[in-house]
Design an enzyme around this catalytic site. Structure first.
Site, PDB file in Angstrom:
ATOM      1  N   THR A   1       0.717  -1.038  -0.069  1.00 23.51           N
ATOM      2  CA  THR A   1       0.043  -0.009   0.075  1.00 23.51           C
ATOM      3  C   THR A   1       0.675   1.329  -0.027  1.00 23.51           C
ATOM      4  O   THR A   1       2.011   1.298   0.332  1.00 23.51           O
ATOM      5  CB  THR A   1      -1.215   0.148   1.231  1.00 23.51           C
ATOM      6  OG1 THR A   1      -0.270   0.037   2.317  1.00 23.51           O
ATOM      7  CG2 THR A   1      -1.850  -1.285   1.316  1.00 23.51           C
ATOM      8  N   GLY A   2       0.265   2.243  -0.473  1.00 25.10           N
ATOM      9  CA  GLY A   2       0.945   3.453  -0.702  1.00 25.10           C
ATOM     10  C   GLY A   2       2.233   3.340  -1.687  1.00 25.10           C
ATOM     11  O   GLY A   2       3.514   3.866  -1.335  1.00 25.10           O
TER      12      GLY A   2
ATOM     13  N   GLY B   1       8.224   6.990  -3.251  1.00 23.07           N
ATOM     14  CA  GLY B   1       9.173   6.957  -2.213  1.00 23.07           C
ATOM     15  C   GLY B   1       9.315   5.309  -1.740  1.00 23.07           C
ATOM     16  O   GLY B   1       9.584   4.543  -2.647  1.00 23.07           O
ATOM     17  N   ILE B   2       9.399   5.045  -0.497  1.00 24.09           N
ATOM     18  CA  ILE B   2       9.677   3.611   0.118  1.00 24.09           C
ATOM     19  C   ILE B   2       8.752   2.748  -0.816  1.00 24.09           C
ATOM     20  O   ILE B   2       8.943   1.500  -1.141  1.00 24.09           O
ATOM     21  CB  ILE B   2       9.597   3.662   1.536  1.00 24.09           C
ATOM     22  CG1 ILE B   2      10.807   4.757   2.064  1.00 24.09           C
ATOM     23  CG2 ILE B   2       9.960   2.398   1.898  1.00 24.09           C
ATOM     24  CD1 ILE B   2      10.736   4.566   3.512  1.00 24.09           C
TER      25      ILE B   2
ATOM     26  N   SER C   1       9.538   3.485  12.048  1.00 27.32           N
ATOM     27  CA  SER C   1      10.574   4.825  12.106  1.00 27.32           C
ATOM     28  C   SER C   1      11.402   4.845  13.075  1.00 27.32           C
ATOM     29  O   SER C   1      11.021   4.690  14.197  1.00 27.32           O
ATOM     30  CB  SER C   1       9.736   5.875  11.937  1.00 27.32           C
ATOM     31  OG  SER C   1      10.426   6.940  11.719  1.00 27.32           O
TER      32      SER C   1
ATOM     33  N   TYR D   1       3.544  11.931  15.336  1.00 26.97           N
ATOM     34  CA  TYR D   1       3.944  11.016  14.316  1.00 26.97           C
ATOM     35  C   TYR D   1       4.812   9.935  14.909  1.00 26.97           C
ATOM     36  O   TYR D   1       4.575   8.736  14.585  1.00 26.97           O
ATOM     37  CB  TYR D   1       4.824  11.686  13.090  1.00 26.97           C
ATOM     38  CG  TYR D   1       5.391  10.818  12.391  1.00 26.97           C
ATOM     39  CD1 TYR D   1       4.768  10.381  11.027  1.00 26.97           C
ATOM     40  CD2 TYR D   1       6.694  10.429  12.560  1.00 26.97           C
ATOM     41  CE1 TYR D   1       5.476   9.417  10.128  1.00 26.97           C
ATOM     42  CE2 TYR D   1       7.363   9.430  11.419  1.00 26.97           C
ATOM     43  CZ  TYR D   1       6.671   8.853  10.386  1.00 26.97           C
ATOM     44  OH  TYR D   1       7.290   8.196   9.441  1.00 26.97           O
TER      45      TYR D   1
END
Length: 251
Positions: free
Chosen positions: A13-14, A18-19, A138, A151
């Site tokens: 997903t996403g 980017g990553i 993260s 976050y």
């Protein structure tokens, strides 16, 4: 290149930038049939073209349950199973304590926690026993960063979801692990500095100065860690967190 994931079905997903994009591309290069999601049609179409191979783009927002249903209905029709799930969709913005709004909280936790929970839960009927789930954490989860507390808290939640789900899924042999990147040169990172190119480069330079290896990561380096944890080479790794941060949180 070895086709480690030949015949496997992978969901990222996403995956439009980017990553996520780098991860989907890596899985495709290793032989997988890949499904990627993204919220914006044009970016998703460009990502599908960049990924190549057997890739399917499904537009949707991972924090919206109806969009997840559409994703899994699409997979059910074509493959009827999932071997590897990477709930990568997420993000966040910066607000210091005292300026945090309900909208900021809802957006961050909606994308990084709610979206991850229901991306995984709704995949369970399709996810094969012995499969793999790789969550994206993260280094922010283990560090105090000014104006980034919401976050950071959301990513700490992701880390602990992996612990709980490892026990929940033990009977099915599904491994759940976390890759926690440090600073990575992605659109999501540089946009934290605003639209000015000089400010964006300044942010990258500052972050590189905090890392023992002296640079920020390329998204492809995070993708390699994800594919490792999803592979048979990591068959006895479960509930773990792999920091891919150039040593930033390790020394």
């Amino acid at each position: 290149m070895s086709k480690t994931f030949q015949g496997k079905v992978v969901v990222v997903t996403g995956g439009a930038s980017g990553i996520g994009l780098a991860t989907a591309k890596r899985f495709s290069e290793l032989g997988a049939s890949v499904y990627v999601t993204g919220r914006r049609e044009a970016e998703l179409a460009a990502a599908v073209k960049a990924i190549g191979g057997d890739v399917t783009g499904v537009r949707g927002d991972a924090s919206k349950l109806a969009d997840l249903d559409t994703l899994y209905d699409t997979i059910q029709q074509r493959h009827a199973h999932i071997d590897v799930l990477v709930p990568n969709a997420g993000g966040g913005s910066m607000l210091p304590l005292g300026a945090i709004t309900e909208e900021h909280y809802d957006d961050t936790f909606g994308r990084n926690v709610k979206g991850v929970i229901f991306t995984v839960q709704k995949a369970l009927p399709l996810l094969r026993d012995g499969g793999a789930i790789v969550l994206i954490g993260s280094t922010a989860a283990v560090q105090g960063t000014p104006a980034f507390s919401v976050y950071s808290a959301s990513k700490a939640a992701v880390r602990n979801l992996a612990r709980g789900w490892t026990t929940d899924l033990r009977e099915r042999g599904i491994r759940v692990n976390v890759v926690s990147p440090g600073p990575v040169k992605t659109p999501g990172l540089v946009e934290l500095a605003g639209p000015d190119a000089a400010a964006q480069q300044g942010l990258l330079d500052f972050m590189a100065s905090q890392i023992p290896l002296g640079r920020v990561a390329d998204p492809s380096e995070i993708a390699k860690a994800v594919t490792f944890l999803a592979s048979a080479d990591a068959s006895f790794i479960a509930g773990a967190e792999l920091f891919v941060d150039g040593g930033m949180t390790q020394v």
